[in-house]
Design a protein around this motif. Structure first.
Motif, PDB file in Angstrom:
ATOM      1  N   SER A 215      28.200 -12.737  14.138  1.00  0.00           N
ATOM      2  CA  SER A 215      29.194 -12.931  15.183  1.00  0.00           C
ATOM      3  C   SER A 215      29.379 -14.415  15.451  1.00  0.00           C
ATOM      4  CB  SER A 215      28.770 -12.230  16.475  1.00  0.00           C
ATOM      5  OG  SER A 215      27.635 -12.874  17.035  1.00  0.00           O
ATOM      6  N   ARG A 216      30.492 -14.766  16.129  1.00  0.00           N
ATOM      7  CA  ARG A 216      30.717 -16.154  16.508  1.00  0.00           C
ATOM      8  C   ARG A 216      29.630 -16.625  17.473  1.00  0.00           C
ATOM      9  NH1 ARG A 216      35.820 -18.357  15.572  1.00  0.00           N
ATOM     10  NH2 ARG A 216      36.715 -17.344  13.746  1.00  0.00           N
ATOM     11  N   PHE A 217      29.204 -15.740  18.363  1.00  0.00           N
ATOM     12  CA  PHE A 217      28.162 -16.112  19.328  1.00  0.00           C
ATOM     13  C   PHE A 217      26.868 -16.465  18.599  1.00  0.00           C
ATOM     14  CE2 PHE A 217      24.557 -14.877  22.049  1.00  0.00           C
ATOM     15  CZ  PHE A 217      24.766 -15.724  23.123  1.00  0.00           C
ATOM     16  N   GLN A 218      26.490 -15.620  17.641  1.00  0.00           N
ATOM     17  CA  GLN A 218      25.272 -15.886  16.868  1.00  0.00           C
ATOM     18  C   GLN A 218      25.421 -17.169  16.061  1.00  0.00           C
ATOM     19  OE1 GLN A 218      24.279 -13.032  13.745  1.00  0.00           O
ATOM     20  NE2 GLN A 218      22.150 -13.038  14.430  1.00  0.00           N
ATOM     21  N   ALA A 219      26.614 -17.390  15.499  1.00  0.00           N
ATOM     22  CA  ALA A 219      26.853 -18.615  14.737  1.00  0.00           C
ATOM     23  C   ALA A 219      26.754 -19.840  15.641  1.00  0.00           C
ATOM     24  CB  ALA A 219      28.223 -18.554  14.077  1.00  0.00           C
ATOM     25  N   GLY A 220      27.258 -19.721  16.880  1.00  0.00           N
ATOM     26  CA  GLY A 220      27.180 -20.827  17.827  1.00  0.00           C
ATOM     27  C   GLY A 220      25.752 -21.190  18.169  1.00  0.00           C
ATOM     28  N   LEU A 221      24.920 -20.164  18.379  1.00  0.00           N
ATOM     29  CA  LEU A 221      23.505 -20.414  18.674  1.00  0.00           C
ATOM     30  C   LEU A 221      22.822 -21.094  17.499  1.00  0.00           C
ATOM     31  CD1 LEU A 221      22.421 -17.068  20.428  1.00  0.00           C
ATOM     32  CD2 LEU A 221      22.869 -19.290  21.505  1.00  0.00           C
ATOM     33  N   ARG A 222      23.085 -20.587  16.300  1.00  0.00           N
ATOM     34  CA  ARG A 222      22.471 -21.180  15.103  1.00  0.00           C
ATOM     35  C   ARG A 222      22.978 -22.609  14.894  1.00  0.00           C
ATOM     36  NH1 ARG A 222      18.875 -22.694  12.291  1.00  0.00           N
ATOM     37  NH2 ARG A 222      18.719 -22.310  10.057  1.00  0.00           N
ATOM     38  N   ALA A 223      24.259 -22.841  15.196  1.00  0.00           N
ATOM     39  CA  ALA A 223      24.823 -24.172  15.052  1.00  0.00           C
ATOM     40  C   ALA A 223      24.109 -25.150  15.970  1.00  0.00           C
ATOM     41  CB  ALA A 223      26.322 -24.137  15.362  1.00  0.00           C
ATOM     42  N   ARG A 224      23.805 -24.734  17.198  1.00  0.00           N
ATOM     43  CA  ARG A 224      23.100 -25.620  18.120  1.00  0.00           C
ATOM     44  C   ARG A 224      21.715 -25.972  17.588  1.00  0.00           C
ATOM     45  NH1 ARG A 224      25.134 -21.666  21.785  1.00  0.00           N
ATOM     46  NH2 ARG A 224      27.038 -22.427  22.817  1.00  0.00           N
ATOM     47  N   GLU A 225      21.041 -24.997  16.975  1.00  0.00           N
ATOM     48  CA  GLU A 225      19.720 -25.248  16.390  1.00  0.00           C
ATOM     49  C   GLU A 225      19.828 -26.276  15.259  1.00  0.00           C
ATOM     50  OE1 GLU A 225      18.241 -21.555  15.015  1.00  0.00           O
ATOM     51  OE2 GLU A 225      18.183 -20.616  16.982  1.00  0.00           O
ATOM     52  N   ILE A 226      20.819 -26.088  14.386  1.00  0.00           N
ATOM     53  CA  ILE A 226      20.974 -26.972  13.227  1.00  0.00           C
ATOM     54  C   ILE A 226      21.332 -28.368  13.672  1.00  0.00           C
ATOM     55  CG2 ILE A 226      22.382 -27.432  11.185  1.00  0.00           C
ATOM     56  CD1 ILE A 226      22.646 -24.349  10.933  1.00  0.00           C
ATOM     57  N   LEU A 227      22.281 -28.495  14.606  1.00  0.00           N
ATOM     58  CA  LEU A 227      22.687 -29.811  15.072  1.00  0.00           C
ATOM     59  C   LEU A 227      21.543 -30.523  15.775  1.00  0.00           C
ATOM     60  CD1 LEU A 227      26.242 -28.927  16.382  1.00  0.00           C
ATOM     61  CD2 LEU A 227      25.693 -30.367  14.417  1.00  0.00           C
ATOM     62  N   GLY A 228      20.716 -29.767  16.476  1.00  0.00           N
ATOM     63  CA  GLY A 228      19.531 -30.356  17.101  1.00  0.00           C
ATOM     64  C   GLY A 228      18.570 -30.891  16.060  1.00  0.00           C
ATOM     65  N   GLY A 229      18.399 -30.111  14.968  1.00  0.00           N
ATOM     66  CA  GLY A 229      17.515 -30.568  13.906  1.00  0.00           C
ATOM     67  C   GLY A 229      18.051 -31.774  13.175  1.00  0.00           C
ATOM     68  N   LEU A 230      19.389 -31.805  12.982  1.00  0.00           N
ATOM     69  CA  LEU A 230      20.001 -32.939  12.311  1.00  0.00           C
ATOM     70  C   LEU A 230      19.871 -34.221  13.131  1.00  0.00           C
ATOM     71  CD1 LEU A 230      23.253 -31.274  10.949  1.00  0.00           C
ATOM     72  CD2 LEU A 230      21.280 -31.987   9.617  1.00  0.00           C
TER      73      LEU A 230
END
Length: 233
Positions: A215-230
């Motif tokens: 879902s877009r919601f799940q993608a948004g959560l994962r995106a926040r994790e990735i951007l935090g790691g980057l």
């Protein structure tokens, strides 16, 4: 005999250049194109679909002869393209050496047995056929092969690349990730990023596949994790 017919029947002169127009013609000629590969098959592609259809039609790289070296070089976008990961898995299982370049390759090409090169022209405007040039001039083939080797040496092998938390992202992918993380609507995000709505949605779909998000919601959560790691890297 016209150049195209000469090449089709296997008597292409070393100085001739044959131009193929469109993927349909590339696929029709694929059997002859890959016929006789014995020592080395080098391929660089930004889009995994550029050569895969023709290769599947010919069958040559799928069932390599003993001792044949198959090397495939892709840009990081292969992980985000539909079917890209599956393609990499199939190639690796077939024994191909695979590396990922740090940026999308500027040119897409194939070199066969150091005797023949196929060069893909840049993607044309919508509605126009892409062209492919088949070259057998020794100096040109050697030059294309040398460029491949240079790019190959600076790329990362597939196994090492996959050990990173997430495939390295280009600027466009990061921008889409930020929009997902911010929760923007597609219309707002595409306008802010200067993309067409269709292009933005295509990039989101590719990222959702890469993120394994349903879902877009799940993608948004994962995106926040990735951007935090980057940002911490």
């Amino acid at each position: 005999m016209p150049v195209a017919n000469a090449w089709q029947f296997g008597v292409m002169a070393a100085t001739e250049i044959v131009t193929l127009r469109g993927e349909a013609e590339l696929v029709r000629r694929a059997g002859a194109l890959f016929d006789g590969v014995r020592r080395e098959f080098l391929c660089v592609a930004g889009d995994p679909g550029t050569w895969s259809t023709a290769a599947a039609a010919s069958g040559a790289p799928r069932s390599p002869v003993p001792g044949l070296v198959v090397r495939k070089l892709y840009g990081p976008g292969v992980f985000l393209a539909p079917g890209g990961r599956e393609l990499l898995d199939r190639l690796a299982a077939a024994g191909a050496e695979i590396r990922i370049s740090p940026a999308p390759p500027a040119h897409e090409a194939i070199v066969i047995d150091r005797r023949l090169a196929v060069l893909a022209a840049p993607r044309p405007a919508a509605g126009r056929a892409r062209t492919y040039s088949v070259v057998q001039e020794p100096d040109v083939v050697a030059g294309v092969r040398a460029l491949f080797e240079t790019a190959w040496e600076t790329a990362t092998d597939l196994a090492s690349y996959r050990r990173t938390p997430f495939p390295r992202l280009g600027g466009d992918e990061r921008a889409v990730l930020r929009s997902l993380a911010a929760g923007h609507t597609d219309e707002t995000a595409s306008r802010l990023l200067g993309m067409s709505l269709r292009t933005y949605r295509r990039r989101v779909a590719a990222l959702m596949t890469a993120l394994d998000a349903r879902s877009r919601f799940q993608a948004g959560l994962r995106a926040r994790e990735i951007l935090g790691g980057l940002s911490e890297a």
